[in-house]
Write a protein that holds these residues in place. Structure first.
Motif, PDB file in Angstrom:
ATOM      1  N   THR A  62      38.124  52.876  20.397  1.00 50.62           N
ATOM      2  CA  THR A  62      37.500  52.808  21.721  1.00 50.62           C
ATOM      3  C   THR A  62      38.544  52.979  22.824  1.00 50.62           C
ATOM      4  O   THR A  62      38.314  53.707  23.800  1.00 50.62           O
ATOM      5  N   GLY A  63      39.673  52.314  22.661  1.00 48.49           N
ATOM      6  CA  GLY A  63      40.748  52.453  23.651  1.00 48.49           C
ATOM      7  C   GLY A  63      41.287  53.868  23.709  1.00 48.49           C
ATOM      8  O   GLY A  63      41.567  54.393  24.793  1.00 48.49           O
ATOM      9  N   GLY A  64      41.424  54.487  22.547  1.00 48.59           N
ATOM     10  CA  GLY A  64      41.880  55.886  22.514  1.00 48.59           C
ATOM     11  C   GLY A  64      40.895  56.808  23.217  1.00 48.59           C
ATOM     12  O   GLY A  64      41.290  57.708  23.964  1.00 48.59           O
ATOM     13  N   ALA A  65      39.602  56.588  22.981  1.00 47.57           N
ATOM     14  CA  ALA A  65      38.572  57.397  23.638  1.00 47.57           C
ATOM     15  C   ALA A  65      38.582  57.173  25.144  1.00 47.57           C
ATOM     16  O   ALA A  65      38.455  58.130  25.929  1.00 47.57           O
ATOM     17  N   ALA A  66      38.740  55.921  25.558  1.00 48.28           N
ATOM     18  CA  ALA A  66      38.793  55.623  26.998  1.00 48.28           C
ATOM     19  C   ALA A  66      40.033  56.251  27.624  1.00 48.28           C
ATOM     20  O   ALA A  66      39.973  56.773  28.747  1.00 48.28           O
ATOM     21  N   GLY A  67      41.149  56.207  26.908  1.00 48.58           N
ATOM     22  CA  GLY A  67      42.371  56.839  27.413  1.00 48.58           C
ATOM     23  C   GLY A  67      42.200  58.341  27.571  1.00 48.58           C
ATOM     24  O   GLY A  67      42.636  58.934  28.561  1.00 48.58           O
ATOM     25  N   LEU A  68      41.559  58.957  26.583  1.00 45.16           N
ATOM     26  CA  LEU A  68      41.306  60.400  26.660  1.00 45.16           C
ATOM     27  C   LEU A  68      40.363  60.723  27.809  1.00 45.16           C
ATOM     28  O   LEU A  68      40.594  61.685  28.556  1.00 45.16           O
ATOM     29  N   GLY A 111      42.725  55.615  32.172  1.00 46.51           N
ATOM     30  CA  GLY A 111      43.672  56.065  31.156  1.00 46.51           C
ATOM     31  C   GLY A 111      44.608  54.950  30.713  1.00 46.51           C
ATOM     32  O   GLY A 111      44.845  54.758  29.520  1.00 46.51           O
ATOM     33  N   LEU A 112      45.149  54.214  31.682  1.00 50.98           N
ATOM     34  CA  LEU A 112      46.054  53.108  31.349  1.00 50.98           C
ATOM     35  C   LEU A 112      45.334  51.990  30.608  1.00 50.98           C
ATOM     36  O   LEU A 112      45.881  51.405  29.656  1.00 50.98           O
ATOM     37  N   LEU A 113      44.122  51.678  31.029  1.00 48.75           N
ATOM     38  CA  LEU A 113      43.334  50.662  30.344  1.00 48.75           C
ATOM     39  C   LEU A 113      43.060  51.083  28.902  1.00 48.75           C
ATOM     40  O   LEU A 113      43.199  50.287  27.973  1.00 48.75           O
ATOM     41  N   GLY A 114      42.696  52.334  28.717  1.00 47.67           N
ATOM     42  CA  GLY A 114      42.425  52.835  27.371  1.00 47.67           C
ATOM     43  C   GLY A 114      43.641  52.775  26.476  1.00 47.67           C
ATOM     44  O   GLY A 114      43.558  52.372  25.311  1.00 47.67           O
ATOM     45  N   VAL A 115      44.784  53.157  27.001  1.00 48.23           N
ATOM     46  CA  VAL A 115      46.021  53.096  26.223  1.00 48.23           C
ATOM     47  C   VAL A 115      46.368  51.648  25.888  1.00 48.23           C
ATOM     48  O   VAL A 115      46.783  51.336  24.766  1.00 48.23           O
ATOM     49  N   GLY A 116      46.178  50.751  26.830  1.00 44.83           N
ATOM     50  CA  GLY A 116      46.450  49.334  26.578  1.00 44.83           C
ATOM     51  C   GLY A 116      45.551  48.772  25.485  1.00 44.83           C
ATOM     52  O   GLY A 116      46.007  48.047  24.596  1.00 44.83           O
TER      53      GLY A 116
END
Length: 84
Positions: A23-29, A40-45
């Protein structure tokens, strides 16, 4: 807590961590594609947190399986009267 309950809780946490990583990877993308920095930063975190939790539980499972293997090998050696 019994060993079975602990293993069930660990399996559940590992599954949740895996889903959080995806989910974080998808949000980062999505944040990268829409050029929304905070998303992007939230997704990576979130992805990194999920990855760290997955590694932690994988390490614990590996240690537990190693101990179980050593116990089984000791039992088999005792049954066969094998000296080390």
């Amino acid at each position: 807590m019994s060993e079975n309950a602990a293993q069930a809780a660990e399996a559940t946490a590992a599954a949740i961590a895996s889903k959080a990583t995806y989910t974080g990877g998808a949000a980062g993308l999505a944040g990268f594609l829409t050029q929304t920095d905070w998303l992007g930063l939230l997704g990576v975190g979130i992805a990194l947190t999920g990855l760290i939790i997955s590694f932690y539980f994988s390490y614990q499972r590996n240690q537990r399986e190693k101990e179980e293997h050593e116990i089984r090998m000791r039992q088999l050696r005792d049954q066969c009267n094998v000296k080390e």
